[in-house]
Design an enzyme around this catalytic site. Structure first.
Site: not given
Lengths: 402, 245
Positions: A160, A285, A328
């Site tokens: 990520c 995030h 995400h």
């Protein structure tokens, strides 16, 4: 600013929040309706929302058929928005002075999924399958060939944090003085393997993700691509600072002490020669998993608490997670969220990107300031965080330089 | 043309049946693709980490730990791997196609940076780490990254590794396939130089490589870096050379 400067001169994006930067910019306002998320079924039978990008994507040209994948199509959609700026750089420097550095965690793995189903049914790989559709290096190699860019091309894959690191690497290439411009960013396309993998870890929510809320139940996955043209020049919006650390503790869960995230943000600020109180906006995030949001709030609080009470008006900077708008997007998240910062720093920005949640801040996690209404605050400097599997952290500082 | 300088502090390589320096020297007389299923035992890695490790992870832990054994400060890490965790990804794809549940541990260790993450846990390295793929140009890309990081870090651990991709993937490959890990601990210094010049390499017009670039590099290291090491990839031509002491 580093020696030659690393200006982010143009941006193209596609994700659930919109098919281009103009649409995505509108979606960042607190008053705008949330974008539609599609329903996808897990192996367990549970239906979950996923932030899918538009299906009106360009087709991969036949001569590049070995790279045919939705991931390549997302890249083409984002690239069409910066192609003009790239051509200008090509006229100035030549195509061999333009590199491509992209981040992706899974490349075109969905083509591998289809091929495996075919193989189990028919005993062989499909006729139109090619390994290049899903090789990890493919996104950058495809885009370089598609856009006829003749510098180096490679993909960073650190889960990520991939595309945040890709921007860091792009700046490194400019510093090496081998290239004058880099097409950098990242892409991630929807994959059933990734969705079910995250579900196996118990991280996927049934509802729209709800970052920082006491009611948060996990993340939504998303897909998309964001591409910048970075040029070796001063002025404009600069990639001013980069921080990269590794938790070196647990593999797939954040370190609850937040030491890696704290060190990461501090490294980015130091690299940018910027004090915490100079940061006007933080893009979190903010995945809305219980562990991430607790860890990140703690880290932000720790790094920016010196701002707190230092005088009137010097509160910790306003922050938001934009994952309720995009899902995400994994390997693309770092670039998409740097893109959202870029939009907030650009001329004509109408306030900071809003933190969209149910308003019930989790009192058990450290206090941070969230952007909840549209303000007229002009932002000059922004920081964005990306944290990934393997404890891989990356923070970027972007600044609008007059 | 640009010239960069560095020092090579140490190197380590591991492949099935080619484990010691002496074996690498022997192999380098007639280098061939390294394959096989033998795995390093990595007894120095805590059992809790070791039992999660796939083939590439074990080889990366073996050469990575060996390279940093005498480091006082943990180096920055660059991992170049063309296929990443090819075997766990194949297994996960099979499970998914059969609609069987995925193991959370297998899934989280299927990411490309898994072996690097495990190495940073095993060697307690909280620093910068980047993992990279660029098809057959993976070594070239990783080398550029390492050179970039060397400007700001005293030492950079450059790792190149691949495990055997599933046989179904072999028909699409333009090199190898091969099984290996190679680690080079680079430092700021002047013992070696690299010349980088532009030289267009058009994909699809390149002949298949008998040996993947990292194995060519391993052969050069095993032969004590006597001649120049030449490599063309990603529209660049590289020449590595050891300077005389």
């Amino acid at each position: 600013m580093k020696g030659r400067g690393a200006a982010l001169v143009s941006l193209g994006m596609v994700c659930a929040a919109g098919p281009d930067t103009a649409a995505i910019r509108r979606m960042l306002l607190a008053a705008s309706p949330l974008p539609e998320f599609a329903a996808r079924e897990l192996l367990s039978g549970r239906q979950v929302p996923v932030g899918m990008a538009t299906d009106s994507l360009p087709e991969v040209p036949p001569e590049l058929d070995r790279y045919r994948s939705r991931n390549s199509q997302l890249l083409m959609a984002a690239y069409s928005q910066i192609a003009e700026a790239v051509e200008e750089a090509a006229r100035d420097h030549g195509r061999d002075r333009i590199a491509v550095v992209l981040g992706s965690s899974a490349s075109g793995i969905e083509e591998g999924e289809r091929a495996m189903v075919h193989r189990l049914e028919h005993g062989s790989m499909p006729e139109r399958y090619h390994l290049s559709q899903q090789e990890l290096g493919a996104p950058a190699l495809f885009l370089a060939e598609f856009a006829d860019l003749r510098g180096v091309a490679y993909t960073i894959s650190t889960a990520c944090s991939s595309s945040a690191k890709a921007l860091a690497c792009a700046r490194g290439l400019i510093e090496l003085d081998l290239f004058d411009a880099v097409v950098c960013g990242g892409s991630e396309s929807f994959s059933a393997m990734t969705l079910n993998g995250f579900d196996s870890l118990g991280l996927v929510s049934d509802e729209r993700c709800n970052p920082s809320s006491v009611n948060r139940r996990g993340l939504n996955l998303g897909e998309g691509a964001a591409l910048f043209l970075m040029r070796a020049q001063s002025g404009g919006i600069q990639l001013l600072g980069v921080g990269e650390t590794c938790d070196a503790s647990h593999f797939s869960a954040p370190d609850p002490d937040a030491a890696g995230a704290v060190a990461c943000m501090r490294m980015a600020l130091r690299d940018a020669a910027t004090a915490p109180e100079e940061i006007d906006y933080i893009n979190l995030h903010g995945t809305a998993t219980p562990q991430n949001d607790a860890m990140e709030a703690r880290a932000v609080h720790e790094v920016f608490r010196a701002c707190d009470g230092a005088g009137p008006g010097s509160l910790p900077p306003p922050a938001s997670s934009t994952k309720p708008l995009t899902g995400h997007t994994l390997g693309a998240a770092g670039a998409i969220e740097a893109g959202i910062c870029w939009l907030a720093l650009s001329a004509g920005a109408s306030g900071l990107p809003a933190h969209r949640y149910d308003g019930e801040y989790d009192a058990e996690i450290a206090a941070i300031t969230l952007v909840t209404t549209d303000g007229s605050t002009a932002a000059r400097t922004a920081l964005t965080n990306s944290f990934g599997f393997g404890g891989s952290n990356c923070s970027l500082v972007l600044q609008a330089v007059s | 043309m640009k010239r960069f300088e560095f020092d090579l502090v140490t190197w380590s390589a591991w492949a099935p049946d080619v484990r010691t320096r002496e074996q690498w020297r022997e192999w380098a007389r007639a280098p061939c693709v390294t394959t096989g299923t033998e795995k390093p035992a990595i007894p120095f890695v805590p059992a809790a980490i070791r039992r999660r490790c796939g083939h590439q992870d074990r080889m990366v832990l073996e050469v990575g730990s060996e390279c940093v054994r005498d480091c006082r400060e943990p180096p920055a890490i660059v991992l170049g791997s063309r296929h990443g965790e090819a075997q766990s990804n194949w297994l996960l794809l099979e499970l998914l196609a059969r609609r069987e549940h995925l193991s959370p541990m297998k899934f989280s260790l299927s990411v490309h940076n898994a072996s690097m993450g495990l190495l940073s846990i095993a060697t307690k390295n909280p620093g910068v780490s980047r993992s990279i793929a660029a098809g057959r140009g993976t070594l070239a890309a990783a080398l550029l990254e390492a050179l970039g990081l060397l400007a700001e870090h005293a030492q950079v651990l450059l790792l190149l590794a691949d495990e055997l991709p599933p046989a179904e993937h072999w028909p699409y490959l333009d090199e190898g396939p091969a099984v290996y890990a190679l680690g080079l601990l680079l430092a700021q210094g002047r013992g070696f130089e690299i010349e980088v010049t532009r030289g267009r390499t058009v994909p699809n017009e390149l002949p298949a490589l008998p040996l993947p670039h990292p194995l060519e590099l391993a052969a050069w290291l095993a032969r004590e870096c006597i001649e120049d090491f030449e490599m063309r990839a990603l529209n660049l031509a590289f020449t590595l050379r050891a300077r005389l002491p």
